[in-house]
Structure formats: C-alpha cells, structure tokens
Write an enzyme that holds these catalytic residues in place. Structure first.
Site, PDB file in Angstrom:
ATOM      1  N   CYS A   1      28.950 103.708  88.594  1.00  0.00           N
ATOM      2  CA  CYS A   1      29.696 104.915  88.199  1.00  0.00           C
ATOM      3  C   CYS A   1      28.840 105.845  87.344  1.00  0.00           C
ATOM      4  CB  CYS A   1      30.965 104.508  87.454  1.00  0.00           C
ATOM      5  SG  CYS A   1      31.850 105.897  86.743  1.00  0.00           S
TER       6      CYS A   1
ATOM      7  N   CYS B   1      30.070 108.065  90.326  1.00  0.00           N
ATOM      8  CA  CYS B   1      31.061 109.073  89.915  1.00  0.00           C
ATOM      9  C   CYS B   1      30.483 110.183  89.041  1.00  0.00           C
ATOM     10  CB  CYS B   1      32.188 108.413  89.113  1.00  0.00           C
ATOM     11  SG  CYS B   1      32.649 106.770  89.658  1.00  0.00           S
TER      12      CYS B   1
ATOM     13  N   LYS C   1      27.529 112.313  90.556  1.00  0.00           N
ATOM     14  CA  LYS C   1      28.126 112.987  91.730  1.00  0.00           C
ATOM     15  C   LYS C   1      28.997 114.162  91.303  1.00  0.00           C
ATOM     16  CE  LYS C   1      31.958 112.072  92.697  1.00  0.00           C
ATOM     17  NZ  LYS C   1      32.466 110.918  93.407  1.00  0.00           N
TER      18      LYS C   1
ATOM     19  N   TYR D   1      34.333 108.421 101.737  1.00  0.00           N
ATOM     20  CA  TYR D   1      34.247 109.174 100.494  1.00  0.00           C
ATOM     21  C   TYR D   1      32.831 109.712 100.266  1.00  0.00           C
ATOM     22  CZ  TYR D   1      38.528 107.306  98.126  1.00  0.00           C
ATOM     23  OH  TYR D   1      39.789 106.992  97.726  1.00  0.00           O
TER      24      TYR D   1
ATOM     25  N   GLU E   1      31.597 113.587 100.391  1.00  0.00           N
ATOM     26  CA  GLU E   1      31.242 114.220  99.117  1.00  0.00           C
ATOM     27  C   GLU E   1      29.811 114.757  99.151  1.00  0.00           C
ATOM     28  OE1 GLU E   1      34.264 112.004  96.014  1.00  0.00           O
ATOM     29  OE2 GLU E   1      32.212 111.295  96.066  1.00  0.00           O
TER      30      GLU E   1
ATOM     31  N   HIS F   1      54.124 128.843  87.130  1.00  0.00           N
ATOM     32  CA  HIS F   1      53.768 129.948  88.010  1.00  0.00           C
ATOM     33  C   HIS F   1      52.696 130.837  87.383  1.00  0.00           C
ATOM     34  CE1 HIS F   1      54.453 132.618  91.349  1.00  0.00           C
ATOM     35  NE2 HIS F   1      54.527 133.642  90.512  1.00  0.00           N
TER      36      HIS F   1
ATOM     37  N   GLU G   1      52.562 124.127  91.700  1.00  0.00           N
ATOM     38  CA  GLU G   1      54.008 124.396  91.706  1.00  0.00           C
ATOM     39  C   GLU G   1      54.615 124.210  93.100  1.00  0.00           C
ATOM     40  OE1 GLU G   1      55.436 128.455  91.091  1.00  0.00           O
ATOM     41  OE2 GLU G   1      53.464 129.217  91.635  1.00  0.00           O
TER      42      GLU G   1
HETATM   43  P1  NDP Z   1      33.822 104.026 102.993  1.00  0.00           P
HETATM   44  O1  NDP Z   1      34.253 102.677 103.394  1.00  0.00           O
HETATM   45  O2  NDP Z   1      34.782 104.951 102.349  1.00  0.00           O
HETATM   46  O3  NDP Z   1      33.214 104.775 104.256  1.00  0.00           O
HETATM   47  C1  NDP Z   1      32.239 104.189 105.065  1.00  0.00           C
HETATM   48  C2  NDP Z   1      32.078 105.082 106.289  1.00  0.00           C
HETATM   49  O4  NDP Z   1      31.026 104.589 107.087  1.00  0.00           O
HETATM   50  C3  NDP Z   1      33.321 105.112 107.156  1.00  0.00           C
HETATM   51  O5  NDP Z   1      33.495 106.421 107.622  1.00  0.00           O
HETATM   52  C4  NDP Z   1      32.963 104.153 108.264  1.00  0.00           C
HETATM   53  O6  NDP Z   1      33.599 104.469 109.472  1.00  0.00           O
HETATM   54  C5  NDP Z   1      31.486 104.410 108.422  1.00  0.00           C
HETATM   55  N1  NDP Z   1      30.774 103.265 108.992  1.00  0.00           N
HETATM   56  C6  NDP Z   1      30.873 101.968 108.646  1.00  0.00           C
HETATM   57  N2  NDP Z   1      30.047 101.214 109.392  1.00  0.00           N
HETATM   58  C7  NDP Z   1      29.397 102.063 110.223  1.00  0.00           C
HETATM   59  C8  NDP Z   1      28.437 101.883 111.243  1.00  0.00           C
HETATM   60  N3  NDP Z   1      27.966 100.688 111.546  1.00  0.00           N
HETATM   61  N4  NDP Z   1      28.008 102.981 111.890  1.00  0.00           N
HETATM   62  C9  NDP Z   1      28.494 104.206 111.605  1.00  0.00           C
HETATM   63  N5  NDP Z   1      29.415 104.442 110.647  1.00  0.00           N
HETATM   64  C10 NDP Z   1      29.858 103.372 109.973  1.00  0.00           C
HETATM   65  O7  NDP Z   1      32.544 103.773 102.098  1.00  0.00           O
HETATM   66  P2  NDP Z   1      31.700 104.709 101.162  1.00  0.00           P
HETATM   67  O8  NDP Z   1      30.345 104.105 101.211  1.00  0.00           O
HETATM   68  O9  NDP Z   1      31.879 106.140 101.494  1.00  0.00           O
HETATM   69  O10 NDP Z   1      32.354 104.452  99.745  1.00  0.00           O
HETATM   70  C11 NDP Z   1      32.616 103.132  99.294  1.00  0.00           C
HETATM   71  C12 NDP Z   1      33.795 103.122  98.392  1.00  0.00           C
HETATM   72  O11 NDP Z   1      33.433 103.672  97.132  1.00  0.00           O
HETATM   73  C13 NDP Z   1      34.953 103.978  98.858  1.00  0.00           C
HETATM   74  O12 NDP Z   1      35.772 103.292  99.757  1.00  0.00           O
HETATM   75  C14 NDP Z   1      35.661 104.302  97.582  1.00  0.00           C
HETATM   76  O13 NDP Z   1      36.572 103.296  97.292  1.00  0.00           O
HETATM   77  C15 NDP Z   1      34.543 104.317  96.568  1.00  0.00           C
HETATM   78  N6  NDP Z   1      34.197 105.711  96.229  1.00  0.00           N
HETATM   79  C16 NDP Z   1      35.107 106.467  95.566  1.00  0.00           C
HETATM   80  C17 NDP Z   1      34.844 107.772  95.249  1.00  0.00           C
HETATM   81  C18 NDP Z   1      35.878 108.581  94.553  1.00  0.00           C
HETATM   82  O14 NDP Z   1      36.766 108.010  93.947  1.00  0.00           O
HETATM   83  N7  NDP Z   1      35.803 109.910  94.616  1.00  0.00           N
HETATM   84  C19 NDP Z   1      33.572 108.400  95.593  1.00  0.00           C
HETATM   85  C20 NDP Z   1      32.681 107.524  96.293  1.00  0.00           C
HETATM   86  C21 NDP Z   1      32.990 106.236  96.592  1.00  0.00           C
HETATM   87  P3  NDP Z   1      35.111 104.010 109.802  1.00  0.00           P
HETATM   88  O15 NDP Z   1      35.976 105.135 109.371  1.00  0.00           O
HETATM   89  O16 NDP Z   1      35.074 103.805 111.255  1.00  0.00           O
HETATM   90  O17 NDP Z   1      35.353 102.754 109.048  1.00  0.00           O
END
Ligand code: NDP
Length: 452
Positions: free
Chosen positions: A43, A48, A51, A178, A182, A436, A441
């Site tokens: 984080c 976080c 970012k 995510y 982002e 408002h 709202e």
């Molecule tokens: P996520 O699990 O959110 O996303 C991973 C992405 O990679 C998905 O779109 C997934 O597709 C894709 N993917 C997985 N395997 C493959 C593959 N073999 N080939 C191609 N695409 C693939 O993980 P992140 O790494 O983005 O983030 C991890 C976690 O960290 C998040 O789930 C969240 O909980 C946390 N986070 C929170 C944030 C916030 O609060 N703002 C910011 C950043 C991270 P598919 O949709 O098909 O599964």
C-alpha cells in the site's frame, strides 16, 4: 508454562502487520515485527499511496484542459516533468516509511529488519537468529502474478510503474482489473498513448455490468485504446521498441508493457511446511473465521490469506486478531457491504451488490439509474459523463447496491456505505434531503425505476 521471547511475533510490515503490532503492543503485549524491506508494504510503497498521488498528477491534465471554459488562460502550454513527480513521490514514501517506524518504536514494538521464516509453531528464524513467541501472525501480503508467454522477460508489473525511466510514451496495459484500469487511466492522463488489452468482453469482472460498460466508454473517450476480447501472443524487442503480437494477429509497438493480471499471496520461503501451516487451492494461507491457520498458535491476515485484497480489510482483520488475543472480544468480520473505489478517470465507487449478484441473492430487485453531464462540465467543454445506480431489494426495500462512476466516487460512496450497513431502505434514501448542487444528491432523488 513455557516462556517465550514475545507474546506476538508478526511477519510482514505492511498494513495488516503494522496495525496488529502497534495495537497489540499498546495493549501491553510484548511484540516483535520482522520486515525484510521498507515498512508499509504494498500500500505505502508500490500500491494505494503512490498510485493515488500519480492519479492526482494525471487529474491536472484534465483541469488544465477544462480551465479555459472557466475564464482561465494559460500563458504557456503546461509541461509535465515525470522526473519531478517521481522524486516528490519517493520523498513522501520515505517520509511515510519513517512514520511507520516511529509509530512502532513509540508503541515499543521490537523491529527486526530481516527475512523471517517459521521454524515451528512458536519459533521464527530471522536471518539466523531464533525468536520464540506465544502467537505468530503472518501478514506478508501478495505480489504481482504474470502468466507464462514468449517474451515475458520484457514486461513490467505494477511494482515497477512508479519509477519507469524514461516515461513510456507508448504503454500497453494487459488486464482488466483494478490495477490495469487505474494505470491505463493514470498514464493516459500523464500523456502516454495507452492501449489496454483485456481477454474478456468487458473490463472489471465482478463489478456491475452497467458500470463496466460505462467506464470503458469514458476511458475510451479520454483516449485509452481499449481492446476487449483480446489476448497477447508474444512480445519481442525490435529496433523501435517492444513489438506485442496479439492473438488475433495485430502487432502493436510500444515502449513499456505492463502486465496487471492479478496478484498471488507471498508464501515463498516462509517455512510454512516446517511449521505445518497449510495453504488453500489458490495458494493463500488457509484460515478460519478468526484468521487462525491450521496451526492454532499461528494467524494470518491480509492479502496472504484473504480473498478481499484491500488495505482496509487487512487492517480490520488485524484488529479482529488483536482483540481476540489481547482484548476482551472474539468477533467475526462482516464482509458484506465493503465499499471500494477504482481510481480511474473518472473514478468508480461501489458498495454492495451488482445488479446481477443482487438478483441472484435477493430474487426481485428494483433498479434506479441516472446518467448525466455534471454541472462542472457545462462550462468545462469536457464530454465526461456521470453514471449512478441503485439496486434495491424489493422485499425489504433495502438498498443493496450503490454504484457511481464519476468525480470523487470513493469520497461519495464511503458515507453511503455507512447507511447501507445500517440497513438503509430506499424510502430512507428518498426522505433524505440532498446537498445541492452535487453529484451525490442524485442518490437521494432517484424516483423512477428502470423498466424490468
Ligand atoms: P484483479 O484480479 O483485479 O485483475 C486481474 C486482471 O487480469 C483481470 O482482468 C483478469 O481477467 C486478468 N487476467 C488474469 N489472468 C490473466 C491471463 N492469464 N491473461 C490475461 N489476463 C488475465 O487483479 P489486480 O492485479 O488488478 O489487483 C489485485 C487486487 O488488488 C484487486 O483485486 C484489488 O482487490 C486490489 N487493488 C485494489 C485497488 C483499490 O482499492 N483501488 C487498487 C489496486 C488493487 P478476468 O477478468 O478474466 O479474471
């Protein structure tokens, strides 16, 4: 009674580990915390906080573009200094590392800088020195995961994005979660030409379908080239940059390829087997509802064991453990109605169920949606629009899903999350007076449900 060096030994100085150490020590426990890198974990160091700082930086591009509509003239075209942003960010992160260290010191936590490994149910080895503790807590977090593919050695993960050198003029982002969304938004705002490739038909699996489509459309309008239902075949280095071959045959030349394809728990070289700690089918440390592992004296919290990878969830889990071990409360965390935000441009803020999940859980639901141009954009010349949605359980009238794609969505949704956890009904929303003129709202003025 055996005597131990410590009451609690924490492995990992990220959000969960630091919170547990401090709070346990403040309750009089003798606590040690081992961390091999900087304090603060993902984080603070590569997640976080940096970012969000970079997201603010990207937001200025929008502000500069919108300013003339409000009467401002920029005497020179704005210039962006990537090196300056990196330096400022690094300074702030170093300051935060120091804040964490002093918080631990003030609380009388023994900080051990080194690699910790479990030896048995009560013993930890830190770079050759052994310590014993009545209870151990593993809070080692997670790390980016990248699939095998030809040219994998050319890619970077989110860990490297904050210090890229030089600034990537052309960035390819792989993934639709995510982190992918982002970073695509941020680097687009900072001036890179961004292409985002995702294997599914929509971004952000698990989010409300309307939100997923709306965000993709807004990110597209802002300049991100989103290629859905698309996968990467291979990556190779050519004379002009990295050549990325898509599965359908197209090739894209870019400077940097970011794989944001998920994260895996940090369990390597922790001595889990030696201590008898088991992992689940996802490789996460298996825990019960009180975060106890298969070894009764060893607990685990945060990304190393949790399916909800969010800093505030790790903090909350840490407090459950501390309350059980050093307080007077044994309790379980409620994972329903956890609000979350995605810091894209525009932001997403969401709490509760998507429409699809609400229909599956509650049966009949009523849905309210609105989409509009925010007041700010009547003069800004921006074409950005805002989307809001409420999902209401028909039987109880309870608002079970609340979704916003728009400015400061995280700030707005945090407050509504309190109301939703308190069981607020749609009638209560309707009887609440709006502020408002705000975007928020609209959540208390939506009267006409969408058909169906
Ligand atoms: P996520 O699990 O959110 O996303 C991973 C992405 O990679 C998905 O779109 C997934 O597709 C894709 N993917 C997985 N395997 C493959 C593959 N073999 N080939 C191609 N695409 C693939 O993980 P992140 O790494 O983005 O983030 C991890 C976690 O960290 C998040 O789930 C969240 O909980 C946390 N986070 C929170 C944030 C916030 O609060 N703002 C910011 C950043 C991270 P598919 O949709 O098909 O599964």
């Amino acid at each position: 009674m055996p005597t131990y060096d410590f009451d609690l030994f924490v492995i990992g100085g990220g959000s969960g580990g630091v919170r547990a150490s401090r709070m346990a020590a403040q309750r009089g426990a003798r606590v040690a915390l081992a961390e091999a890198a900087e304090l603060g974990g993902t984080c603070v160091n590569v997640g976080c906080i940096p970012k969000k700082l970079y997201s603010y930086a990207a937001g200025y591009a929008e502000a500069f573009a919108e300013a003339p509509g409000f009467g401002w003239t920029l005497s020179e075209p704005p210039r962006f200094d990537w090196a300056h942003l990196k330096t400022q960010r690094a300074k702030e992160i170093t300051r935060l590392n120091g804040v964490y260290a002093s918080l631990l010191k003030t609380a009388n936590v023994t900080l051990l800088n080194g690699w910790a490994q479990l030896v048995d149910a009560h013993t930890v080895d830190v770079d050759g020195t052994r310590y014993t503790a009545k209870n151990l807590l593993i809070a080692t977090g997670g790390t980016p995961w990248v699939p095998e593919l030809p040219g994998r050695e050319h890619i970077v993960t989110s860990d490297a994005m904050f210090d890229l050198d030089p600034f990537p003029k052309r960035l390819l982002v792989v993934g639709g979660g995510y982190i992918a969304c982002e970073f695509a938004s941020i680097f687009n705002g900072l001036g890179a030409k961004v292409t985002q490739v995702h294997r599914r038909a929509h971004l952000l699996s698990g989010f409300d379908d309307d939100v997923r489509q709306f965000l993709a459309s807004e990110m597209g309008k802002a300049g991100v080239d989103i290629r859905l239902s698309s996968e990467i075949d291979s990556i190779s280095r050519g004379p002009g940059g990295l050549n990325v071959m898509l599965a359908r045959g197209a090739t894209i030349e870019v400077d940097t390829v970011l794989f944001a394809t998920g994260r895996v728990p940090n369990t390597r070289a922790l001595g889990l087997e030696a201590a008898g700690v088991t992992v689940d089918e996802h490789g996460a440390i298996a825990v019960d509802a009180h975060y106890k592992t298969s070894v009764p004296s060893i607990y685990a919290v945060g990304d190393v064991s949790s399916s909800v990878q969010l800093t505030p969830v790790a903090l909350a889990e840490a407090m459950v453990v501390v309350d059980a071990l050093f307080g007077d409360r044994v309790r379980k965390l409620d994972y329903e109605f956890i609000p979350t935000a995605v810091f894209t441009h525009p932001n997403i803020g969401t709490c509760g169920y998507s429409e699809t999940d609400a229909r599956a859980k509650f049966g009949k639901v009523t849905v309210f949606c609105t989409e509009f141009r925010a007041l700010r954009h009547t003069l800004s010349a921006s074409t950005e629009r805002t989307f809001m949605k409420l999902v209401v359980d028909k039987a109880s009238d309870r608002v079970v899903g609340l979704h916003l794609v728009g400015p400061d969505a995280g700030e707005v949704v945090q407050g509504f999350a309190v109301a939703m956890r308190a069981g607020a009904t749609k009638a209560l929303f309707d009887s609440t007076i709006g502020i408002h003129p705000t975007v928020a709202e609209e959540f208390v003025t939506m009267r006409e449900p969408v058909a169906g």
